[in-house]
Design a protein around this motif. Structure first.
Motif, PDB file in Angstrom:
ATOM      1  N   LYS A  47      26.017   0.383  -1.198  1.00 59.20           N
ATOM      2  CA  LYS A  47      25.653   1.985  -0.832  1.00 59.20           C
ATOM      3  C   LYS A  47      24.663   2.560  -1.758  1.00 59.20           C
ATOM      4  CE  LYS A  47      30.166   3.013   0.763  1.00 59.20           C
ATOM      5  NZ  LYS A  47      31.657   3.661   0.819  1.00 59.20           N
ATOM      6  N   LYS A  48      24.357   2.054  -3.010  1.00 58.67           N
ATOM      7  CA  LYS A  48      23.548   2.529  -3.992  1.00 58.67           C
ATOM      8  C   LYS A  48      22.183   2.233  -3.570  1.00 58.67           C
ATOM      9  CE  LYS A  48      26.566   3.448  -7.926  1.00 58.67           C
ATOM     10  NZ  LYS A  48      26.678   3.036  -9.345  1.00 58.67           N
ATOM     11  N   ALA A  49      21.956   0.908  -2.834  1.00 61.03           N
ATOM     12  CA  ALA A  49      20.856   0.414  -2.273  1.00 61.03           C
ATOM     13  C   ALA A  49      20.212   1.161  -1.299  1.00 61.03           C
ATOM     14  CB  ALA A  49      20.870  -1.147  -1.893  1.00 61.03           C
ATOM     15  N   ILE A  50      21.050   1.494  -0.324  1.00 62.02           N
ATOM     16  CA  ILE A  50      20.973   2.321   1.025  1.00 62.02           C
ATOM     17  C   ILE A  50      20.575   3.775   0.680  1.00 62.02           C
ATOM     18  CG2 ILE A  50      22.003   3.386   2.812  1.00 62.02           C
ATOM     19  CD1 ILE A  50      23.328   0.583   3.671  1.00 62.02           C
ATOM     20  N   GLU A  51      21.034   4.100  -0.257  1.00 60.40           N
ATOM     21  CA  GLU A  51      20.645   5.590  -1.083  1.00 60.40           C
ATOM     22  C   GLU A  51      19.276   5.492  -1.446  1.00 60.40           C
ATOM     23  OE1 GLU A  51      23.688   6.676  -4.044  1.00 60.40           O
ATOM     24  OE2 GLU A  51      25.288   6.805  -2.522  1.00 60.40           O
ATOM     25  N   THR A  52      18.733   4.321  -2.232  1.00 60.79           N
ATOM     26  CA  THR A  52      17.451   4.527  -2.629  1.00 60.79           C
ATOM     27  C   THR A  52      16.649   4.200  -1.428  1.00 60.79           C
ATOM     28  OG1 THR A  52      18.119   3.374  -4.517  1.00 60.79           O
ATOM     29  CG2 THR A  52      15.963   3.068  -3.946  1.00 60.79           C
ATOM     30  N   ALA A  53      16.874   3.186  -0.418  1.00 58.13           N
ATOM     31  CA  ALA A  53      16.195   2.949   0.539  1.00 58.13           C
ATOM     32  C   ALA A  53      15.865   4.186   1.424  1.00 58.13           C
ATOM     33  CB  ALA A  53      16.697   1.775   1.803  1.00 58.13           C
ATOM     34  N   LYS A  54      16.929   5.209   1.468  1.00 52.12           N
ATOM     35  CA  LYS A  54      16.756   6.221   2.456  1.00 52.12           C
ATOM     36  C   LYS A  54      15.597   7.094   1.761  1.00 52.12           C
ATOM     37  CE  LYS A  54      21.417   6.594   4.557  1.00 52.12           C
ATOM     38  NZ  LYS A  54      22.566   7.440   4.690  1.00 52.12           N
ATOM     39  N   ARG A  55      15.786   7.327   0.493  1.00 55.00           N
ATOM     40  CA  ARG A  55      14.842   8.283  -0.249  1.00 55.00           C
ATOM     41  C   ARG A  55      13.369   7.544  -0.065  1.00 55.00           C
ATOM     42  NH1 ARG A  55      19.095   8.172  -4.164  1.00 55.00           N
ATOM     43  NH2 ARG A  55      18.202   6.344  -5.450  1.00 55.00           N
ATOM     44  N   ASN A  56      13.209   6.196  -0.011  1.00 55.65           N
ATOM     45  CA  ASN A  56      11.799   5.618   0.119  1.00 55.65           C
ATOM     46  C   ASN A  56      11.420   5.788   1.604  1.00 55.65           C
ATOM     47  OD1 ASN A  56      11.202   4.671  -2.660  1.00 55.65           O
ATOM     48  ND2 ASN A  56      12.604   2.839  -1.818  1.00 55.65           N
ATOM     49  N   ALA A  57      12.183   6.072   2.603  1.00 55.28           N
ATOM     50  CA  ALA A  57      11.775   6.307   4.055  1.00 55.28           C
ATOM     51  C   ALA A  57      11.214   7.767   4.040  1.00 55.28           C
ATOM     52  CB  ALA A  57      12.970   6.161   4.916  1.00 55.28           C
ATOM     53  N   ILE A  58      12.176   8.658   3.382  1.00 59.46           N
ATOM     54  CA  ILE A  58      11.589   9.954   3.356  1.00 59.46           C
ATOM     55  C   ILE A  58      10.267  10.004   2.515  1.00 59.46           C
ATOM     56  CG2 ILE A  58      12.027  12.345   2.181  1.00 59.46           C
ATOM     57  CD1 ILE A  58      15.136  11.666   2.731  1.00 59.46           C
ATOM     58  N   ARG A  59      10.207   9.457   1.419  1.00 58.53           N
ATOM     59  CA  ARG A  59       9.143   9.326   0.621  1.00 58.53           C
ATOM     60  C   ARG A  59       7.695   8.983   1.260  1.00 58.53           C
ATOM     61  NH1 ARG A  59      10.050   7.629  -5.278  1.00 58.53           N
ATOM     62  NH2 ARG A  59       8.077   7.703  -6.330  1.00 58.53           N
ATOM     63  N   ASN A  60       7.957   8.061   2.228  1.00 55.72           N
ATOM     64  CA  ASN A  60       6.816   7.362   3.171  1.00 55.72           C
ATOM     65  C   ASN A  60       6.541   8.032   4.434  1.00 55.72           C
ATOM     66  OD1 ASN A  60       5.133   5.313   1.176  1.00 55.72           O
ATOM     67  ND2 ASN A  60       7.557   4.773   0.907  1.00 55.72           N
ATOM     68  N   ASP A  61       7.624   9.230   4.723  1.00 57.33           N
ATOM     69  CA  ASP A  61       7.357   9.845   6.011  1.00 57.33           C
ATOM     70  C   ASP A  61       7.868   8.862   7.016  1.00 57.33           C
ATOM     71  OD1 ASP A  61       7.259  12.048   7.567  1.00 57.33           O
ATOM     72  OD2 ASP A  61       5.055  11.717   7.653  1.00 57.33           O
ATOM     73  N   GLY A  86       0.911  -1.187  -0.004  1.00 50.00           N
ATOM     74  CA  GLY A  86       0.070   0.065  -0.082  1.00 50.00           C
ATOM     75  C   GLY A  86       0.759   1.532   0.042  1.00 50.00           C
ATOM     76  N   LEU A  87       2.058   1.012  -0.030  1.00 53.30           N
ATOM     77  CA  LEU A  87       2.813   2.267  -0.199  1.00 53.30           C
ATOM     78  C   LEU A  87       3.696   2.422  -1.544  1.00 53.30           C
ATOM     79  CD1 LEU A  87       4.595   1.751   3.313  1.00 53.30           C
ATOM     80  CD2 LEU A  87       2.891   3.322   2.856  1.00 53.30           C
ATOM     81  N   ASP A  88       4.166   3.701  -1.802  1.00 56.55           N
ATOM     82  CA  ASP A  88       4.789   4.085  -2.992  1.00 56.55           C
ATOM     83  C   ASP A  88       6.263   4.065  -2.937  1.00 56.55           C
ATOM     84  OD1 ASP A  88       4.588   4.720  -5.691  1.00 56.55           O
ATOM     85  OD2 ASP A  88       5.453   6.700  -5.139  1.00 56.55           O
ATOM     86  N   PHE A  89       7.205   3.041  -3.681  1.00 50.95           N
ATOM     87  CA  PHE A  89       8.604   2.905  -3.415  1.00 50.95           C
ATOM     88  C   PHE A  89       9.182   3.327  -4.893  1.00 50.95           C
ATOM     89  CE2 PHE A  89       7.078   0.627  -0.017  1.00 50.95           C
ATOM     90  CZ  PHE A  89       8.112   0.536   1.067  1.00 50.95           C
ATOM     91  N   GLU A  90      10.136   3.846  -4.775  1.00 52.70           N
ATOM     92  CA  GLU A  90      11.164   4.250  -5.858  1.00 52.70           C
ATOM     93  C   GLU A  90      11.759   2.734  -6.063  1.00 52.70           C
ATOM     94  OE1 GLU A  90      15.604   6.113  -6.781  1.00 52.70           O
ATOM     95  OE2 GLU A  90      14.311   7.058  -5.336  1.00 52.70           O
ATOM     96  N   VAL A  91      12.278   2.357  -7.134  1.00 55.63           N
ATOM     97  CA  VAL A  91      12.987   1.302  -7.486  1.00 55.63           C
ATOM     98  C   VAL A  91      13.911   1.378  -8.804  1.00 55.63           C
ATOM     99  CG1 VAL A  91      11.286  -0.492  -6.919  1.00 55.63           C
ATOM    100  CG2 VAL A  91      11.233   0.281  -9.003  1.00 55.63           C
ATOM    101  N   ASN A  92      15.168   0.856  -9.025  1.00 57.27           N
ATOM    102  CA  ASN A  92      15.970   1.311  -9.990  1.00 57.27           C
ATOM    103  C   ASN A  92      16.869  -0.024  -9.991  1.00 57.27           C
ATOM    104  OD1 ASN A  92      18.125   1.600  -7.806  1.00 57.27           O
ATOM    105  ND2 ASN A  92      17.335   3.503  -7.408  1.00 57.27           N
ATOM    106  N   GLU A  93      17.937  -0.008 -10.799  1.00 60.23           N
ATOM    107  CA  GLU A  93      18.577  -0.935 -11.059  1.00 60.23           C
ATOM    108  C   GLU A  93      19.668  -1.630 -10.090  1.00 60.23           C
ATOM    109  OE1 GLU A  93      21.096   2.554 -12.251  1.00 60.23           O
ATOM    110  OE2 GLU A  93      19.006   1.868 -12.500  1.00 60.23           O
TER     111      GLU A  93
END
Length: 284
Positions: free
Chosen positions: A150-164, A82-89
């Motif tokens: 590290k790139k995965a963690i950067e993505t995960a951090k953005r997803n935490a911000i994205r979902n407050d 039910g949440l929106d997540f950024e995904v990339n390679e």
């Protein structure tokens, strides 16, 4: 060209790779993402049309889909629990089976009346889908997440911000860890578990585009990550602590044996929506 006409052409051009239902779902995902139009909007207005600029975008996306690039990577996002997540390679695309694992953890820990917050650790967090979903749905939890990328963690951090939500991210190779920095009530992991011998079962869109670091494990030591994480959990789970894994569907018996030999109790192996052995929980 009217959008409805292009829709027919779009589905036809993907017919050799995807069934009509899946190709149609791609069409409407793109339509909503690029034009903020839903299926109902198209049904109510048959005269809606694309501009020449629109065709350039759509034809590019269609060409990528023909190469079996995952639609989630093309759109740069997906929905999970039910949440929106950024995904990339750099990260795996979250699966419905993993939503079941998240639901299990939430159902076991939601509404628990206690003075101190529940401490949860997600090992191999990737996009952060597990950690972020748990933080969002368990307000009484402090959530931590580890990944070797590290790139995965950067993505995960953005997803935490994205979902407050607040999640503490840790860059660490869990296979090299001698100990964890603190003790937890819950440890969860969806580690690499696909053996090389199973590659022939993997679809091209996964095999060619998703990160192999997060997917595959050596045939000769398929339980490498589980054994290591379970060993760390023995010393870093609090009393009555819970350890959850998503597992290889073919290795349920082996997982029960491994965790039993390590003196974990209350071993509970569960099947996913596709009736495959997919997740396991034990207590310390």
């Amino acid at each position: 060209m009217k959008i409805k006409q292009y829709r027919t052409q779009f589905i036809k051009e993907l017919s050799s790779l995807y069934d009509a239902y899946e190709a149609e779902s791609f069409f409407y995902l793109i339509l909503e993402d690029k034009h903020k139009l839903r299926q109902i909007d198209l049904a109510l207005n048959h005269e809606l049309a694309f501009t020449e600029e629109d065709f350039v975008v759509w034809d590019s996306l269609l060409a990528q889909l023909k190469k079996e690039v995952p639609i989630q990577y093309l759109l740069g996002k997906t929905n999970f629990y039910g949440l929106d997540f950024e995904v990339n390679e750099n990260v795996l695309i979250p699966r419905p089976e993993t939503e079941e694992l998240v639901e299990w953890i939430i159902s076991e820990n939601k509404g628990i009346d206690r003075k101190e917050k529940i401490k949860i650790l997600d090992i191999g967090t990737g996009s952060g889908c597990i950690a972020v979903s748990l933080a969002k749905n368990l307000p009484n939890a402090d959530v931590y997440a580890i990944d070797v990328s590290k790139k995965a963690i950067e993505t995960a951090k953005r997803n935490a911000i994205r979902n407050d939500v607040n999640v503490t991210f840790i860059f660490q190779d869990i296979l090299q860890a001698e100990e964890l920095k603190c003790k937890y009530d819950v440890i969860v992991s969806n580690p690499p578990y696909i053996r090389n011998l199973e590659k022939e079962e993997i679809k091209k869109n996964v095999l060619d585009y998703e990160p192999h670091l997060a997917l595959f494990v050596d045939d000769n030591d398929a339980l490498l990550f589980y054994r290591k994480i379970a060993s760390l959990a023995q010393n870093n789970l609090l009393a009555k602590g819970q350890l959850y894994f998503e597992i290889n569907q073919y290795l349920g018996k082996e997982m029960i044996e491994l965790l039993g030999k390590m003196d974990f109790i209350n071993i509970d192996l569960r099947k996913d929506i596709y009736d495959n052995d997919r997740m396991i929980k034990v207590n310390i």
